[in-house]
Design an enzyme around this catalytic site. Structure first.
Site, short mmCIF file in Angstrom:
data_model
loop_
_atom_site.label_atom_id
_atom_site.label_comp_id
_atom_site.label_asym_id
_atom_site.label_seq_id
_atom_site.Cartn_x
_atom_site.Cartn_y
_atom_site.Cartn_z
N ASP A 201 0.87 -1.19 0.00
CA ASP A 201 0.00 0.00 0.00
C ASP A 201 0.90 1.23 0.00
O ASP A 201 2.12 1.13 -0.10
CB ASP A 201 -0.95 -0.01 1.21
CG ASP A 201 -2.25 0.74 0.94
OD1 ASP A 201 -2.19 1.96 0.70
OD2 ASP A 201 -3.33 0.12 0.96
N GLY A 229 4.60 1.62 -1.84
CA GLY A 229 4.89 2.22 -3.14
C GLY A 229 3.61 2.70 -3.79
O GLY A 229 2.59 2.86 -3.12
N ASP A 230 3.72 2.87 -5.11
CA ASP A 230 2.60 3.40 -5.89
C ASP A 230 2.23 2.34 -6.93
O ASP A 230 3.06 1.99 -7.78
CB ASP A 230 3.08 4.70 -6.57
CG ASP A 230 2.00 5.35 -7.40
OD1 ASP A 230 0.96 4.71 -7.67
OD2 ASP A 230 2.21 6.51 -7.81
N PHE A 231 0.99 1.80 -6.84
CA PHE A 231 0.67 0.70 -7.77
C PHE A 231 0.57 1.15 -9.22
O PHE A 231 0.49 0.33 -10.12
CB PHE A 231 -0.53 -0.12 -7.32
CG PHE A 231 -1.80 0.60 -6.91
CD1 PHE A 231 -2.30 1.67 -7.62
CD2 PHE A 231 -2.52 0.13 -5.81
CE1 PHE A 231 -3.48 2.30 -7.25
CE2 PHE A 231 -3.71 0.76 -5.42
CZ PHE A 231 -4.19 1.85 -6.15
N HIS A 249 -12.56 -0.72 -8.43
CA HIS A 249 -13.74 0.15 -8.47
C HIS A 249 -13.41 1.61 -8.12
O HIS A 249 -14.26 2.48 -8.26
CB HIS A 249 -14.87 -0.40 -7.58
CG HIS A 249 -14.74 -0.12 -6.11
ND1 HIS A 249 -15.80 -0.27 -5.24
CD2 HIS A 249 -13.70 0.30 -5.35
CE1 HIS A 249 -15.40 0.06 -4.01
NE2 HIS A 249 -14.15 0.39 -4.05
C1 LIG Z 1 -10.79 1.44 -0.90
S1 LIG Z 1 -9.29 1.10 -0.09
C2 LIG Z 1 -9.29 -0.67 -0.10
C3 LIG Z 1 -8.51 -1.24 1.02
C4 LIG Z 1 -8.50 -2.75 1.17
N1 LIG Z 1 -8.12 -3.44 -0.05
C5 LIG Z 1 -9.85 -3.25 1.67
O1 LIG Z 1 -10.53 -3.95 0.95
O2 LIG Z 1 -10.20 -2.90 2.79
C6 LIG Z 1 -8.11 1.52 -1.33
C7 LIG Z 1 -6.68 1.32 -0.92
O3 LIG Z 1 -5.83 1.64 -2.02
C8 LIG Z 1 -4.69 2.30 -1.52
N2 LIG Z 1 -4.09 3.12 -2.59
C9 LIG Z 1 -4.62 4.21 -3.18
N3 LIG Z 1 -3.77 4.68 -4.12
C10 LIG Z 1 -2.68 3.87 -4.10
C11 LIG Z 1 -1.47 3.84 -4.86
N4 LIG Z 1 -1.25 4.75 -5.82
N5 LIG Z 1 -0.58 2.86 -4.61
C12 LIG Z 1 -0.82 1.94 -3.65
N6 LIG Z 1 -1.97 1.90 -2.90
C13 LIG Z 1 -2.88 2.87 -3.14
C14 LIG Z 1 -5.26 3.15 -0.40
O4 LIG Z 1 -4.24 3.59 0.48
C15 LIG Z 1 -6.26 2.21 0.24
O5 LIG Z 1 -5.66 1.43 1.26
#
Ligand SMILES: C[S@@+](CC[C@H](N)C(=O)[O-])C[C@H]1O[C@@H](n2cnc3c(N)ncnc32)[C@H](O)[C@@H]1O
Length: 339
Positions: A201, A229-231, A249
């Site tokens: 994350d 990191g950044d996905f 989503h």
């Molecule tokens: C809606 S939450 C879902 C969290 C988890 N998968 C769950 O089901 O409870 C979205 C997640 O994506 C992460 N996220 C958003 N942008 C991101 C990025 N560029 N790189 C990595 N993670 C990211 C957020 O920090 C958050 O934890």
């Protein structure tokens, strides 16, 4: 005999549905369910404990009881009932954090701009708050913390259902991409005792993950690593499966293709991508996913997808939709392999 409901009555209930949301929010905020754990109390007694105006609180509780949340007895005491139990902070399937987050003023005002979203095809959240939701949350760490806690709380049932629905036991290593505090990953690792996992994350979220305790619990900690990191740039390499729950989503097709493409490049040669999201049902029938879809429109300008939309999205990222696996929750697992 139950009289047939008039269309007007049914419509009025829907028009005023936001009154119900605010009532539940206030009950959650005041912590009323928590003070009733020891036994029933009058509105005066509850008001003293939670710091509220007793006559107003009595009316709020009467309205909530009429909706099946709390129950009054003939002595004027309010009891916890089945629905009210879910507002306890210590309930294993507590929805208190979720209520606090969903009806919080920043979400409330974003939903107030739904009309703007529908007229313009853009995010209501950004219109109201001046920034997209995730960057805005980074600027408001207390809201981000609340959001992560609420995701974890609604995830309890969902995550158990996801772990049960898929044969993770055949794999050696999985990555939970955007796995927040690691509740899903810990649930899966607990169910499959040889499996190893990586929680991936953003850096500030991974920092909080250790504190929330899911991945540091003794039965999973030795099998769980973290990576930040950044996905959109890359995801950890070499795993058998890339699980993404409530990630696809969040983003438009172009951004999803980047994340999915990064997963495809990173995964083992026979690896797979497991998208865990609502798969929108065809036709008119009620589907929680159709409402969550509007929440995505308001908050992020994104969407829930149908099976065909997933198929198309995957193919644009070099993946092939293999099957959709229903879980015991409202979520499905959409499995894709290299196409
Ligand atoms: C809606 S939450 C879902 C969290 C988890 N998968 C769950 O089901 O409870 C979205 C997640 O994506 C992460 N996220 C958003 N942008 C991101 C990025 N560029 N790189 C990595 N993670 C990211 C957020 O920090 C958050 O934890």
């Amino acid at each position: 005999m139950r009289l047939p409901r008039r269309a007007n009555d049914a419509m009025l209930e829907r028009i005023a549905a936001y009154w119900q949301s605010q009532l539940v929010f206030v009950a959650a905020k005041l912590g009323i369910a928590d003070v009733l754990v020891e036994g029933p109390l009058t509105a005066d007694e509850i008001a003293t404990r939670v710091g509220a105006h007793a006559p107003y609180l009595n009316r709020v509780l009467r309205a909530l009881a009429s909706l099946g949340i709390f129950a009054a007895d003939p002595h004027g005491r309010f009891h916890l009932n089945r629905l009210a139990q879910t507002l306890r902070s210590d309930h294993p399937e507590s929805l208190r954090d979720f209520a606090l987050m969903l009806v919080d003023d920043y979400n409330w005002s974003a939903w107030g701009a739904l009309e703007h979203a529908v007229r313009t095809g853009s995010s209501a959240f950004e219109h109201v708050h001046g920034a997209p939701a995730f960057p805005w949350m980074q600027e408001h760490p207390e809201k981000e913390k609340m959001f992560s806690a609420s995701m974890a709380s609604i995830s309890v049932m969902e995550n158990a259902a996801v772990a049960r629905a898929y044969a993770f036991g055949k794999m050696q290593k999985i990555v939970d991409v955007g796995g927040a505090h690691g509740h899903l990953l810990a649930t899966i690792l607990r169910s499959y005792v040889r499996l190893r996992g990586v929680l991936f994350d953003q850096p500030q979220v991974i920092q909080e993950a250790a504190r929330s305790g899911f991945i540091t619990s003794p039965d999973v900690s030795a099998r769980c690593e973290t990576a930040s990191g950044d996905f959109f740039d890359s995801v950890p390499v070499g795993a058998d499966a890339y699980v993404m729950k409530y990630i696809v989503h969040d983003w438009d097709d172009a951004k999803c293709i980047r994340i999915l493409d990064n997963c495809r490049r990173a995964m083992a040669s026979d690896g797979r991508v497991l998208v865990v999201d609502h798969v929108v049902a065809p036709g008119n029938r009620f589907d929680w996913g159709k409402l969550v879809d509007i929440n995505m429109m308001v908050m992020l300008g994104s969407k829930e997808r149908t099976k065909d939309e997933f198929r198309q999205l995957f193919s644009l990222a070099g993946l092939r939709l293999k099957r959709v696996i229903r879980t015991a929750s409202a979520l499905s697992i959409v499995e894709a392999v290299a196409g």
